[in-house]
Structure formats: C-alpha cells, structure tokens
Design an enzyme around this catalytic site. Structure first.
Site, PDB file in Angstrom:
ATOM      1  N   SER A  54      -4.187  -1.587   0.797  1.00  0.00           N
ATOM      2  CA  SER A  54      -5.424  -0.838   1.043  1.00  0.00           C
ATOM      3  C   SER A  54      -5.336  -0.117   2.380  1.00  0.00           C
ATOM      4  O   SER A  54      -4.450  -0.380   3.190  1.00  0.00           O
ATOM      5  CB  SER A  54      -6.637  -1.784   1.046  1.00  0.00           C
ATOM      6  OG  SER A  54      -6.646  -2.568   2.234  1.00  0.00           O
ATOM      7  N   SER A  56      -7.468  -0.137   5.012  1.00  0.00           N
ATOM      8  CA  SER A  56      -8.414  -0.600   6.035  1.00  0.00           C
ATOM      9  C   SER A  56      -7.840  -0.577   7.442  1.00  0.00           C
ATOM     10  O   SER A  56      -8.597  -0.588   8.413  1.00  0.00           O
ATOM     11  CB  SER A  56      -8.895  -2.019   5.703  1.00  0.00           C
ATOM     12  OG  SER A  56      -7.842  -2.960   5.846  1.00  0.00           O
ATOM     13  N   LYS A 120      -6.320  -7.900   9.229  1.00  0.00           N
ATOM     14  CA  LYS A 120      -7.221  -7.140  10.100  1.00  0.00           C
ATOM     15  C   LYS A 120      -6.780  -7.343  11.549  1.00  0.00           C
ATOM     16  O   LYS A 120      -5.884  -8.127  11.851  1.00  0.00           O
ATOM     17  CB  LYS A 120      -8.674  -7.613   9.946  1.00  0.00           C
ATOM     18  CG  LYS A 120      -9.219  -7.597   8.525  1.00  0.00           C
ATOM     19  CD  LYS A 120      -9.446  -6.214   7.972  1.00  0.00           C
ATOM     20  CE  LYS A 120      -9.974  -6.275   6.529  1.00  0.00           C
ATOM     21  NZ  LYS A 120     -10.084  -4.936   5.925  1.00  0.00           N
ATOM     22  N   SER A 212     -13.390  -0.281   5.846  1.00  0.00           N
ATOM     23  CA  SER A 212     -12.848  -1.619   6.044  1.00  0.00           C
ATOM     24  C   SER A 212     -13.919  -2.665   5.797  1.00  0.00           C
ATOM     25  O   SER A 212     -14.979  -2.649   6.442  1.00  0.00           O
ATOM     26  CB  SER A 212     -12.299  -1.769   7.471  1.00  0.00           C
ATOM     27  OG  SER A 212     -11.894  -3.104   7.720  1.00  0.00           O
TER      28      SER A 212
END
Length: 266
Positions: A54, A56, A120, A212
């Site tokens: 993804s 993010s 993250k 995100s």
C-alpha cells in the site's frame, strides 16, 4: 583371462563411479541442508523480508518495494519469534528489549487482531501528546519543523497521477524525512483532537498523511503496544513498478526501480 580382467576392471570402475556419484549427492544435500538451516536462523532471529502493498508510507516507501526488517532491533516478543511460549518475557512482553526510537519505520502486528502486519513510522513515544492542526504535526504542544520542497507525483484517490505537496519534516531528536499531503492541509486526519500516548505504547503514522490508516484512527489502529513490534525496516533489497509481479523476470529490465535497490531506509 584378458577378457575376465577387463570385465573385472569395468565393474570396479562402475562401482567407483557409483560411489563417487553417491558421495557427490550426499555432499550436495549436506550443503543444501546447511544453507537452509542458516537461512532459517537468519529469517527467524535476524532479518525478515517484507513487501509494501500500500501507499501509506509514500514517498519513503513505494508499492512494490521489498525490504529487510531487523527483528533484533527491539528485542523479541511472541509476535516476532516462533515457540515464544518457552521464552522468559519481561513485563513489556519482550526479551532483550530495546525501545523504538522516534522516526523509526517499524513493522508491527495490528492491535485490533494481533495478526495483520502493518508498517508505519514511530511518531509518538509513551507519555507524548500528539495532535494534527491544519496538516501540521504537534508533539507535546510544539509544532514539528516542516519545510516545503518540490511536489511529488503519486496516485490520486481515483487512480490518476497527480502532483501533491511535499515537505521535509524534522522530528524531535533530529530525524528528517519526507511527507506528502495529497489533500492539502485540510484532509480528514489533518485536524485531530490531542492524543496522549499511554505507557508501553507508541503512536504510529504514515508519511502519506492523507492516505494512511494509522494511530490517528483509534478504532482501526490506535496506540500500538511495545510487544506488537516485529522489527525495524532497514534496507530495500528489491523494488519493482506497482502492478508488475516480481516473478515476471522478463519485465525486470524495464520495470525494476534499479536506483532503489540496496538503499537504507530513513
């Protein structure tokens, strides 16, 4: 007699050849087994590969990046080691624990199910107060330094290519990294209530601030317990354009992002 000696020698040579072949096979199996064992130890204790599905963490990490995560960086927990029920975990759920640092990009198990891998950046440490105001990050009521740089081209909400605002953000402690604001400074998560990070937990955010799902969304991610950390992202070892499967080696010359290979992650 001569014919008998020749036949005997031929049989002897054949037997020697068979013995040599079997010895070669055994040696190959031995080397292969040792290599497999080393690879298993490395993956279990040292480095685990992950890929980025993804956007993010755009622009730092792109869809199609493959990276190594160091599992030893924060010590080990039940989420980073097999047979963990036999290990002497401390109160924080880890052995040989080392706290994540602000600015680290880390893989962790999503607290909601303790199974899904998320990646993250560590933004808030235990006890910190975190808030977003008009796209600007505040840590303990102090705005984080943000410098506007050249726009970044990325994928828009409908799959189109768009140029978006890009900044250099410098966190307390000195880690500088890039962030983007796809929806400007008034996206859905650009204005929040203050969050106070509980003890033993961390506040995680993506660098793609308007795309995100992270700790700002308390119902989906929220504060991440220390024991859920798997490891720290260290290096991109392979990268290929979004939508191109890595196994299609015939596409590598045109689709591999050669400049991203073996780059460290900040």
């Amino acid at each position: 007699m001569e014919r008998a000696r020749v036949d005997h020698q031929t049989k002897h040579d054949l037997k020697a050849a068979e013995t040599g072949t079997w010895a070669s096979i055994k040696e190959t199996l031995k080397v292969g087994g040792q290599a497999l064992l080393i690879a298993l130890v490395v993956r279990t204790l040292l480095f685990q590969p992950f890929n980025i599905p993804s956007g993010s963490l755009v622009p730092t990490l792109l869809i199609g990046d493959y990276l190594f995560v160091s599992k030893y960086s924060y010590g080990y927990s039940k989420y980073s080691l097999p047979l963990s029920e036999y290990l002497p975990f401390t109160a924080d759920g880890r052995v040989w624990a080392a706290n994540p640092k602000r600015g680290d990009i880390a893989v962790f198990k999503l607290p909601k199910d303790n199974a899904t891998d998320y990646i993250k950046r560590v933004i808030g440490l235990p006890g910190d107060k975190i808030q977003m105001k008009a796209g600007l990050l505040y840590i303990n009521d102090v705005p984080v330094k943000r410098e506007k740089i050249a726009p970044f081209e990325t994928t828009g909400p409908y799959g189109e290519q768009v140029k978006v605002e890009q900044y250099l953000e410098t966190l307390p402690g000195g880690v500088t990294h890039r962030v983007i604001e796809r929806d400007g400074d008034n996206g859905y998560w650009d204005n929040t209530e203050p969050y106070t990070v509980p003890e033993g937990r961390f506040f995680m955010m993506g660098d793609n601030r308007d795309n995100s799902t992270d700790s700002r969304d308390l119902s989906s991610v929220g504060f991440v317990p220390f024991e859920n950390f798997v490891g720290r992202a260290e290096m991109i070892f392979f990268s290929i354009d979004e939508g191109t499967p890595a196994w299609q080696i015939w596409n590598w010359p045109a689709k591999v992002r050669w400049g991203r290979l073996f780059t460290t992650i900040h």
